[in-house]
Design a protein around this motif. Structure first.
Motif: not given
Length: 270
Positions: A217-224, A244-252
């Motif tokens: 979470a801290d990594l994502l918040l620190a990114a552009d 942050i973009s929450a993707l629908p894909e799961r797994g590989v």
């Protein structure tokens, strides 16, 4: 100015056999590339398409693997493309430059931990006293920085995890449950601090990131800009933030989508 791409590895870019079961279809399953072997057994995979995209990414960005793995565990991985100049291991406790630990960085991290949170020995003792051998398979200490348990997930009491998290919070530690592992990590030990140091050294003016767990979470918040897959701790609580973009894909297949998004963003910086 270079673009810096910092990505978590396990269950974000690469997937164990168990993690492949998240969404791996039996029919028309994607072709996989093994990227980690240990004791003569294949351990981790990504799709062949993701592997090619990651190779292409090296032409447009500074790619920085950013993992909670120890250095030894990280160095088992053979990612496609050129070897990264920088890698972050032990959740930010070690910054590798051409595969070698930056001693000054590690010394600064350990000094900060000594000042800002309860000692590792106190957390170890608590885990040993409270974790039930019925569902604990291994007790481990990583790089003398943090501790984790390998557990039988189906036997693990949910209340115990909540109680551990509350106990750790008052001592400046974070608890994260990822697959069959429960991590107890000092709050000052962060991926984001190490990524900021790499950005300073490289002169990057745009940072992209991806991760699936509470420790990301801290990594994502620190990114552009950042991406998280449709599985994992963050997805389970619908965690998000403006960039942050929450993707629908799961797994590989989520791993493949993440590398595609990295490549698209480096070619057309936002």
């Amino acid at each position: 100015m270079p673009v810096l791409v910092a990505s978590d590895l396990d269950r974000t870019l690469i997937y164990s056999s168990a993690a492949l079961a998240l969404t791996m279809p039996d029919a028309r399953a994607p072709r996989l590339l093994c990227v980690e072997v240990h004791e003569s057994k294949p351990l981790s995979f990504m799709t062949e398409t993701a592997a090619q995209l990651l190779t292409d990414l090296a032409d447009t960005a500074v790619f920085v693997p950013t993992t909670t793995r120890t250095r030894k565990q990280y160095l088992r991985i053979n990612l496609p493309g050129p070897a990264p100049t920088y890698a972050i291991c032990a959740n930010g406790g070690h910054l590798l430059v051409d595969g070698v630990t930056d001693a000054d960085w590690h010394a600064a991290v350990t000094a900060r931990l000594a000042d800002e949170c309860a000692p590792l020995t106190e957390v170890q003792d608590h885990l040993l006293r409270t974790a039930d051998p019925v569902w604990v398979r291994k007790h481990r200490v990583a790089e003398d920085l943090f501790a984790y348990l390998v557990v039988e997930r189906e036997l693990l009491p949910e209340e115990w995890v909540k109680e551990l998290a509350a106990w750790a919070e008052t001592r400046g530690w974070t608890v994260s449950l990822q697959g069959r592992k429960i991590y107890a990590v000092p709050k000052p030990l962060t991926k984001s601090a190490a990524v900021r140091e790499v950005a300073r050294r490289t002169g990057a003016d745009l940072t992209l990131a991806a991760g699936d767990s509470l420790l990301d979470a801290d990594l994502l918040l620190a990114a552009d800009r950042g991406w998280r897959p449709g599985h994992g701790e963050l997805a389970d609580v619908a965690w998000t933030a403006p960039q942050i973009s929450a993707l629908p894909e799961r797994g590989v297949l989520a791993g493949e989508r993440i590398v595609r998004e990295f490549l698209r963003a480096t070619r057309k910086p936002a």
